[in-house]
Design an enzyme around this catalytic site. Structure first.
Site, short mmCIF file in Angstrom:
data_model
loop_
_atom_site.label_atom_id
_atom_site.label_comp_id
_atom_site.label_asym_id
_atom_site.label_seq_id
_atom_site.Cartn_x
_atom_site.Cartn_y
_atom_site.Cartn_z
N ASP A 67 0.81 -1.21 0.00
CA ASP A 67 0.00 0.00 0.00
C ASP A 67 0.85 1.27 0.00
OD1 ASP A 67 0.96 -0.44 2.56
OD2 ASP A 67 -0.99 -0.88 3.42
N ASN A 136 -7.08 -3.05 14.46
CA ASN A 136 -8.50 -3.20 14.10
C ASN A 136 -8.72 -4.31 13.07
OD1 ASN A 136 -7.57 -2.12 11.71
ND2 ASN A 136 -8.98 -0.38 11.66
N HIS A 138 -7.10 -4.66 10.09
CA HIS A 138 -6.87 -4.38 8.66
C HIS A 138 -5.59 -5.06 8.17
CE1 HIS A 138 -4.50 -0.60 9.96
NE2 HIS A 138 -3.66 -1.19 9.14
N GLU A 143 -9.58 -1.88 5.31
CA GLU A 143 -10.13 -1.56 6.62
C GLU A 143 -11.40 -2.37 6.88
OE1 GLU A 143 -8.55 0.17 8.75
OE2 GLU A 143 -8.16 2.23 8.12
C1 GLP Z 1 -0.20 0.16 8.39
C2 GLP Z 1 0.00 -0.67 7.13
C3 GLP Z 1 -0.38 -2.11 7.35
C4 GLP Z 1 0.29 -2.61 8.61
C5 GLP Z 1 -0.24 -1.84 9.78
C6 GLP Z 1 0.24 -2.33 11.14
O1 GLP Z 1 -1.50 0.61 8.55
N1 GLP Z 1 -0.74 -0.16 6.02
O2 GLP Z 1 0.01 -2.87 6.23
O3 GLP Z 1 0.05 -3.97 8.79
O4 GLP Z 1 0.21 -0.51 9.57
O5 GLP Z 1 1.25 -1.52 11.63
P1 GLP Z 1 2.19 -1.87 12.83
O6 GLP Z 1 3.08 -2.94 12.39
O7 GLP Z 1 2.92 -0.56 13.08
O8 GLP Z 1 1.31 -2.25 13.98
#
Ligand code: GLP
Length: 242
Positions: A67, A136, A138, A143
């Site tokens: 993304d 959450n 995602h 989402e």
């Molecule tokens: C972002 C990314 C996701 C990732 C998520 C979790 O929102 N777009 O792909 O999995 O963060 O982040 P973290 O690893 O900081 O908890």
């Protein structure tokens, strides 16, 4: 889903880096799907360390990131492009032309999404998709919602997701873009093998629902239950509710 438990995030990262090295040794033209966020940072550190020791070779590999934020150009230091350069691309021997990240500043975003899907197909599909997960539920930027997108698309970010990404924007939530481009659920689930990594107590409730709960678009990560070769790699804290 196959579950693997590790005592610490560092042990998880080390084991996954060695697994990536093994996959690359078996299939030098491996196509990797890559995440951003805090969770994969130790993994990227371990991959860089293996490269420095001459124990991993990315020279023929291809990567696709999940993304990117809408409105940020690839050279913007707050973009996921920049995140990937900082944590991985500049530290290993990936060929720049084979590292793919969605362009959130493309003039025509719908066309950019189609281009990305075509590039993945041309590469022969994703062999190993590594995923993080939002608290959450995602994955990528898919989402929780009443319905999910199958393919790469433009999406709106929920307040919790914008807060979780504020670290890239000097901790200013208001500066986090409201929209992003993301691989869709089918894009992700078509990968031949998926390894989702989650660490920390703040992920434990989501991990429990993802593994033990129903498959629901209200928790996009739960769709991994439908995948033939999905693995969930956890540290002790993230597994504490299982
Ligand atoms: C972002 C990314 C996701 C990732 C998520 C979790 O929102 N777009 O792909 O999995 O963060 O982040 P973290 O690893 O900081 O908890």
């Amino acid at each position: 889903m196959r579950i693997r438990l590790f005592a610490t995030p560092e042990q998880l990262a080390g084991a996954l880096a060695r697994e990536v090295a093994r996959c690359l040794a078996d299939h030098p033209r491996l196509v990797l799907g890559l995440p951003t966020g805090h969770t994969p940072v130790p993994l990227y550190g371990q991959l860089a360390a293996l490269y420095a020791q001459g124990r991993i070779d990315f020279s023929r590999a291809t990567t696709f990131n999940l993304d990117e934020f809408v409105g940020l150009a690839p050279d913007d230091p707050r973009s996921y492009h920049a995140f990937m350069r900082r944590h991985l691309f500049s530290r290993v021997n990936l060929a720049p032309r084979r590292t793919h990240v969605l362009n959130g500043a493309a003039r025509n975003l719908a066309r950019e999404c189609e281009r990305y899907e075509r590039a993945i197909a041309r590469a022969g599909g994703i062999d190993l998709q590594i995923l993080g997960v939002g608290a959450n539920g995602h994955i990528g930027f898919n989402e929780p919602a009443a319905a999910l997108h199958a393919r790469t698309h433009k999406t709106s970010l929920q307040p919790a997701t914008r807060r979780a990404n504020a670290f890239l924007f000097d901790d200013r939530v208001a500066a986090v873009p409201r929209q992003a481009l993301s691989m869709g659920m089918e894009t992700i689930l078509h990968a031949r093998r998926v390894v989702l990594i989650a660490t920390g107590r703040h992920k434990a409730a989501c991990v429990q629902r993802m593994i033990r709960g129903m498959v629901t678009p209200q928790l996009p990560a739960s769709f991994l239950q439908l995948h033939r070769h999905a693995e969930v790699w956890l540290d002790r804290a993230a597994a504490s509710r299982l």
